[in-house]
Design a protein around this motif. Structure first.
Motif, PDB file in Angstrom:
ATOM      1  N   PRO A  76     -44.168   2.601   5.765  1.00 36.66           N
ATOM      2  CA  PRO A  76     -43.934   1.032   5.517  1.00 36.66           C
ATOM      3  C   PRO A  76     -43.197   1.016   4.260  1.00 36.66           C
ATOM      4  O   PRO A  76     -42.684  -0.003   3.770  1.00 36.66           O
ATOM      5  CB  PRO A  76     -45.482   0.857   5.036  1.00 36.66           C
ATOM      6  N   MET A  77     -42.929   2.057   3.488  1.00 40.72           N
ATOM      7  CA  MET A  77     -41.948   2.023   2.293  1.00 40.72           C
ATOM      8  C   MET A  77     -40.342   2.201   2.531  1.00 40.72           C
ATOM      9  O   MET A  77     -39.661   2.149   1.557  1.00 40.72           O
ATOM     10  CB  MET A  77     -42.482   2.856   1.252  1.00 40.72           C
ATOM     11  N   ASN A  78     -40.163   2.400   3.549  1.00 39.17           N
ATOM     12  CA  ASN A  78     -38.823   2.804   3.955  1.00 39.17           C
ATOM     13  C   ASN A  78     -37.846   1.663   3.835  1.00 39.17           C
ATOM     14  O   ASN A  78     -36.609   1.659   3.227  1.00 39.17           O
ATOM     15  CB  ASN A  78     -38.752   2.990   5.554  1.00 39.17           C
ATOM     16  N   SER A  79     -38.235   0.328   4.015  1.00 43.09           N
ATOM     17  CA  SER A  79     -37.529  -0.854   3.950  1.00 43.09           C
ATOM     18  C   SER A  79     -37.254  -1.048   2.419  1.00 43.09           C
ATOM     19  O   SER A  79     -36.002  -1.250   1.826  1.00 43.09           O
ATOM     20  CB  SER A  79     -38.166  -2.173   4.393  1.00 43.09           C
ATOM     21  N   LEU A  80     -38.111  -0.862   1.484  1.00 37.83           N
ATOM     22  CA  LEU A  80     -38.151  -0.902   0.056  1.00 37.83           C
ATOM     23  C   LEU A  80     -37.176   0.340  -0.400  1.00 37.83           C
ATOM     24  O   LEU A  80     -36.416  -0.123  -1.229  1.00 37.83           O
ATOM     25  CB  LEU A  80     -39.508  -0.887  -0.514  1.00 37.83           C
ATOM     26  N   ALA A  81     -37.314   1.177   0.045  1.00 38.93           N
ATOM     27  CA  ALA A  81     -36.529   2.408  -0.651  1.00 38.93           C
ATOM     28  C   ALA A  81     -34.983   2.096  -0.109  1.00 38.93           C
ATOM     29  O   ALA A  81     -34.113   2.285  -0.957  1.00 38.93           O
ATOM     30  CB  ALA A  81     -36.928   3.826   0.346  1.00 38.93           C
ATOM     31  N   MET A  82     -34.716   1.635   1.240  1.00 40.43           N
ATOM     32  CA  MET A  82     -33.404   1.149   1.446  1.00 40.43           C
ATOM     33  C   MET A  82     -32.833   0.297   0.532  1.00 40.43           C
ATOM     34  O   MET A  82     -31.702   0.334   0.152  1.00 40.43           O
ATOM     35  CB  MET A  82     -33.305   1.125   2.955  1.00 40.43           C
ATOM     36  N   GLN A  83     -33.560  -0.811   0.144  1.00 40.72           N
ATOM     37  CA  GLN A  83     -33.231  -1.920  -0.432  1.00 40.72           C
ATOM     38  C   GLN A  83     -32.800  -1.334  -2.122  1.00 40.72           C
ATOM     39  O   GLN A  83     -31.843  -1.646  -2.563  1.00 40.72           O
ATOM     40  CB  GLN A  83     -34.129  -3.050  -0.407  1.00 40.72           C
ATOM     41  N   VAL A  84     -33.682  -0.645  -2.656  1.00 39.09           N
ATOM     42  CA  VAL A  84     -33.548  -0.092  -3.994  1.00 39.09           C
ATOM     43  C   VAL A  84     -32.308   0.920  -3.936  1.00 39.09           C
ATOM     44  O   VAL A  84     -31.714   0.841  -4.734  1.00 39.09           O
ATOM     45  CB  VAL A  84     -34.896   0.790  -4.462  1.00 39.09           C
ATOM     46  N   ALA A  85     -31.949   1.680  -2.799  1.00 40.92           N
ATOM     47  CA  ALA A  85     -30.766   2.277  -2.881  1.00 40.92           C
ATOM     48  C   ALA A  85     -29.707   1.783  -3.027  1.00 40.92           C
ATOM     49  O   ALA A  85     -28.587   2.251  -3.364  1.00 40.92           O
ATOM     50  CB  ALA A  85     -30.858   3.202  -1.290  1.00 40.92           C
TER      51      ALA A  85
END
Length: 179
Positions: A76-85
């Motif tokens: 579930p954190m993959n989307s946030l991690a991508m946005q942060v990247a």
């Protein structure tokens, strides 16, 4: 999966951010060395271009350490991690404009952007330590830019030390103090 479990998995997978901060710290250190003893141009190119490879180098380092190099595809954190990247690369025009105005603002501008980039890490990892790192970089960038506008490499040195010390401290924090 609940939020706390998801955050625990991020902390576990990425060793509390220690590997990524070590990789970033080494890149900032190389840039600061070049900015001090070679040229501003080499320092700028090194941080900007090598910075693109922070996450792939972090993944490589995790693999070499015998660790998983990423979260499961369904995490579930993959989307946030991508946005942060994408915060840092999408902010490069701001850093470029600052640098064109005053070349000595390169590191301070980069520090502010990277500090802002670390703010979502507080939630992503569930670690308040990232708030301290973000505040150090943002406050350091503003202070260096305002108080030392005629010096080039101070921000590079400051950030490399901050990142490497952070990496060390989060790795050696006793497990019972980690959340």
């Amino acid at each position: 999966m609940d939020i706390k479990s998801a955050q625990q998995e991020v902390r576990s997978t990425f060793l509390r951010g220690s590997v990524g901060q070590t990789v970033a710290g080494i890149i900032w250190l190389a840039s600061a060395v070049l900015g001090t003893w070679v040229s501003e141009r080499h320092a700028i190119l090194t941080l900007t271009l090598a910075g693109i490879f922070i996450f792939p180098l972090t993944q490589l380092a995790l693999r070499l350490l015998g660790h998983s190099s990423g979260l499961p595809k369904t995490h579930p954190m993959n989307s946030l991690a991508m946005q942060v990247a994408f915060i840092v690369p999408l902010s490069l025009p701001i850093i470029g404009a600052s640098t064109l105005y005053n070349i000595n603002w390169f590191y301070p501008a980069f520090m502010i952007v990277v500090g802002v980039h670390y703010m979502p890490f507080i939630f992503l990892y569930g670690m308040r330590e990232f708030a301290v790192l973000a505040a150090l970089l943002i406050g350091g960038g503003v202070s260096i830019g305002m108080l030392l506008p005629q010096t080039f490499a101070v921000g590079g040195w400051f950030t490399s030390v901050a990142l490497l010390v952070f990496a060390l401290l989060v790795q050696i924090t006793p497990r019972h103090l980690q959340k």
